[in-house]
Design an enzyme around this catalytic site. Structure first.
Site, PDB file in Angstrom:
ATOM      1  CG  ASP A   1      -2.322   1.082   0.904  1.00 50.37           C
ATOM      2  OD1 ASP A   1      -2.126   1.754  -0.048  1.00 50.37           O
ATOM      3  OD2 ASP A   1      -3.163   1.006   1.538  1.00 50.37           O
TER       4      ASP A   1
HETATM    5  C1  BGC Z   1      -4.898   3.363  -0.260  1.00 53.85           C
HETATM    6  C2  BGC Z   1      -4.925   2.250  -1.362  1.00 53.85           C
HETATM    7  C3  BGC Z   1      -4.776   2.839  -2.637  1.00 53.85           C
HETATM    8  C4  BGC Z   1      -3.631   3.649  -2.577  1.00 53.85           C
HETATM    9  C5  BGC Z   1      -3.297   4.367  -3.946  1.00 53.85           C
HETATM   10  C6  BGC Z   1      -3.714   3.944  -0.461  1.00 53.85           C
HETATM   11  O1  BGC Z   1      -3.869   5.102   0.517  1.00 53.85           O
HETATM   12  O2  BGC Z   1      -4.833   2.603   0.854  1.00 53.85           O
HETATM   13  O3  BGC Z   1      -6.260   1.401  -1.320  1.00 53.85           O
HETATM   14  O4  BGC Z   1      -4.670   2.042  -3.720  1.00 53.85           O
HETATM   15  O5  BGC Z   1      -3.468   4.599  -1.507  1.00 53.85           O
HETATM   16  O6  BGC Z   1      -4.004   5.462  -4.232  1.00 53.85           O
END
Ligand code: BGC
Length: 741
Positions: free
Chosen positions: A263
């Site tokens: 993540d």
């Molecule tokens: C989120 C993810 C997301 C990623 C990219 C993160 O803050 O938890 O679900 O895909 O950002 O935007």
């Protein structure tokens, strides 16, 4: 041919005849594994590491020398996110990236129809492909542990079986486009507040029986090519470098051959990352970035620091090769698969899919006196009240925020569906007037100068003269509502909406409440309001789908994928006092002990004999169904055999409709505590008036198992099992039983 010529230029091949000997890794007719090895063998250490970390907010490097393309990711999971700037979250300002917003995943889960999940996956996969994305960051299958989790709207409800059945076709549909699905957030990422610091303490049975099955199904049955590590910790290790979750379970036990993507900012240490399962690092704010240096991606944990450890021999090339191999495999499956389709964007077919999924996901919670559907011929004056009737819901809520080509609001949907009606609108309450996310603006002016009591008085005055009053309220995508990064502060409706609803219920008996949310809310007025719909976040076609159901052009067939609790204390996580968790002395880690164990959602409701507001699996129709007594074809089954449970379901009403027949299994006597019953099958059947369908569920031994935490394996115990057939987890129509020999 151009590629071959370039290749020969790079490698100094003298003639076109020599260049015609295409390197194996470019030959997509050959076996992928052979191509991956061929490419890997040609790469330098730096090139391999270059594959493993971001080069911009959403992309990572390929190997230009070898013609290996970059990887481009996109959110996910409800539509294709607007392009952002290379190194910033702000949208880039493209004019050709306005997408279709599909219904939120809670709505998809509420269809209880795997065909809808396939349609969703195919359509969003086509959108991703058209936008030249390698990886779609979705779907999300974290379990609904508490109605306060801000991100529940991006997930598929509380039940591991339902989420497992629904996630598989979504993944397959996306990947049929040569775009990887990245299933998130693995695992136990069930709250937003302090999500980087929460260490989940959970027993092995609960982990395997409740929190992992949907991920396992996505990997083992759906064949997901990517998975995203969560922000939180498990076993005192961050999920992005977690020995048990990533190495032992995902890669070893489940045989996952895809890529674990962090993540964004989920990686915290180079050595841990090297050893504990992560393959690609995205989005971490390094010191270089904090100091304002642009393009400091080489400072990522899995970039130059990794190279340094590899050069000194402190970290092994074997681990590096495994990671690079996985990324190459991903690239071969996607970018270097020349047979994949081209995709399409904002097409009529995608809008149609979004509307169909919305139509099937909207849940009729209550319909006293058959107030719904509204008969157009009898409704000349309709009053619509509530901010959510006019507010765009696709902008906001965190990374799933979208820039849409269009979003039909509920008010627009009602007006379009009943051209002969006089439709009036009153605001009723003021909630969130914002409408901007990363530079994407809704363009709506929701400012309001009237006081709260004036707003109610104005709505009531108009309600008195209307044939029908429809209130659209609920939550929205602001912080502490349904949004990433923060949890809800309570389960009550915000902005004093209960007062508005109470006042309108008094003013007009033909009153309908539509709750727009991804979470259950308290409904203290439930006995005063005849009709209540759960409207979720339906995306681009929200207004049209809601109007389809309200006017009866579509007979509702959605069923709740989570329990709607009457009060927060009915939810086990809160009842045991374990949400959001307790800070350790050092204030860096917050332990959240899943002390309720297996008893989440309806499992807790069953065990404690509680009466929820609306149970898991609940949803009404404009027609009625009757069930025969369920039958079993044999009183016993061997471990390698099966039994068949059959039930006849008849549409006893006067219009066509769909019923979701649910099978719950119960282990009558067990050596370990087991939930009272668990969902193990469901079937959505479409029936004309008077028509009967025989629904058959085949029960095999694997459906009777529990996870034996001492042996570390799934097993069943001989003895008596009950099969409960119901139209919700509490509305059980009949039971039968059989013995496992
Ligand atoms: C989120 C993810 C997301 C990623 C990219 C993160 O803050 O938890 O679900 O895909 O950002 O935007």
């Amino acid at each position: 041919m151009i590629r071959q010529i370039l290749f020969s230029a790079i490698f100094g091949a003298a003639t076109l005849t020599e260049a015609a000997a295409t390197p194996l890794y470019l030959n997509d007719d050959a076996d992928i594994e052979a191509r991956v090895e061929d490419a890997l063998n040609r790469m330098t250490l730096e090139e391999k590491v270059g594959l493993l970390h971001a080069q911009s907010k959403f992309s990572s490097r390929g190997v230009s020398r070898l013609g290996i393309p970059e990887v481009w990711c996109t959110d996910g999971p409800h539509g294709i996110r607007a392009e952002v700037k290379w190194d910033e979250w702000d949208q880039a300002g493209w004019t050709n990236d306005s997408c279709v917003a599909f219904p939120a995943l809670t709505c998809l889960a509420a269809t209880w129809n795997p065909d809808m999940a396939m349609a969703y996956g195919q359509a969003i996969g086509e959108e991703a492909r058209y936008r030249k994305k390698t990886v779609l960051l979705g779907p999300g299958v974290n379990m609904y542990r508490s109605p306060l989790c801000g991100r529940n709207f991006e997930y598929m409800g509380e039940d591991p079986y339902l989420a497992s059945v629904m996630v598989v076709p979504y993944v397959q549909g996306v990947q049929s486009n040569g775009v990887a699905a990245c299933v998130k957030h693995y695992a136990l990422n069930n709250q937003e507040d302090w999500r980087d610091a929460v260490n989940v303490v959970v027993d092995d049975r609960t982990l395997h029986e409740i929190y992992l099955p949907a991920f396992k199904a996505a990997v083992c049955d759906g064949g997901a090519w990517a998975i995203m590590g969560g922000y939180n910790l498990y076993n005192n290790e961050h999920c992005c470098h977690n020995q048990v979750l990533l190495n032992d379970i995902l890669k070893h036990d489940w045989g996952f051959d895809g890529v674990v993507i962090s993540d964004w900012a989920g990686v915290h240490d180079t050595r841990e990352a090297a050893h504990k399962g992560i393959d690609m690092e995205f989005g971490t704010w390094t010191d270089g970035l904090k100091n304002g240096k642009k393009n400091a991606y080489d400072d990522y944990y899995m970039a130059d620091p990794y190279i340094r450890f590899l050069r000194t021999g402190e970290l092994s090339h074997k681990e590096l090769d495994d990671k690079a191999r996985r990324v190459l495999r991903l690239i071969m499956r996607t970018e270097m698969n020349r047979k994949r389709p081209y995709g399409s964007f904002s097409s009529p077919e995608h809008y149609a899919a979004a509307r169909r999924i919305g139509d099937e996901g909207i849940v009729l919670l209550q319909n006293k006196g058959n107030l719904l559907p509204i008969d157009r011929n009898k409704a000349s004056r309709i009053l619509v009240v509530g901010e959510n009737a006019v507010k765009m819901m696709t902008v906001g809520g965190g990374s799933s925020s979208l820039k849409v080509q269009r979003e039909i609001t509920p008010l627009e949907g009602i007006m379009a569906a009943c051209p002969g009606c006089a439709v009036d609108f009153e605001r009723g309450y003021v909630g969130d007037t914002g409408g901007e996310y990363n530079g994407v603006v809704s363009g709506q002016n929701l400012n309001e100068t009237r006081t709260a009591s004036q707003l109610i008085a104005d709505a009531v005055a108009k309600a008195k003269g209307a044939d029908y009053v429809i209130f659209f309220g609920g939550l929205n995508k602001a912080d502490h509502q349904d949004a990433e990064g923060s949890d809800r502060l309570g389960m009550a409706l915000p902005y004093h909406q209960d007062d508005v609803i109470e006042a309108l219920a008094k003013a007009n008996p033909n009153f309908i409440v539509v709750n727009i949310s991804g979470n259950g809310v308290e409904m203290p007025w439930i006995n005063k309001v005849p009709a209540v719909l759960q409207g979720w976040y339906v995306g681009s076609e929200a207004g049209e789908a809601l109007a389809d159901v309200i006017f009866g052009d579509v007979n509702p067939s959605g069923r709740l994928p989570m329990t709607f609790y009457a009060t927060l204390n009915q939810c086990s996580a809160h009842s045991v006092g374990q949400f959001p968790g307790v800070w350790r002395d050092n204030e860096k880690i917050q332990d959240c002990n899943y002390a309720e164990g297996l008893l989440t959602g309806y499992r807790w409701i069953d065990a404690k004999k509680l009466k929820p507001l609306f149970p898991f699996g609940h949803g009404l129709s404009y027609t009625t169904f009757s069930y025969s007594k369920p039958k079993v074809n044999s009183g016993s089954m061997t471990a390698d055999g099966s039994v068949e449970i059959t039930v006849d379901v008849t549409n006893t009403g006067s219009r066509e409709g769909a019923e979701v027949v649910q099978l719950y299994l119960a282990d009558v006597k067990s050596s370990v505590p087991r939930p009272v019953k668990e969902l193990k099958g469901f079937r959505k059947v479409h029936l004309n008036p008077g028509q009967t369908a025989t629904v058959t569920f085949k029960v095999t031994e694997d459906m009777l198992r529990f996870y034996d935490d001492k042996a570390g394996e799934w097993r069943s115990e001989p003895g008596k099992f009950e099969a409960h057939i119901g139209s919700s987890s509490t509305d059980i129509k009949g039971k039968t039983d059989f013995n496992l020999l």
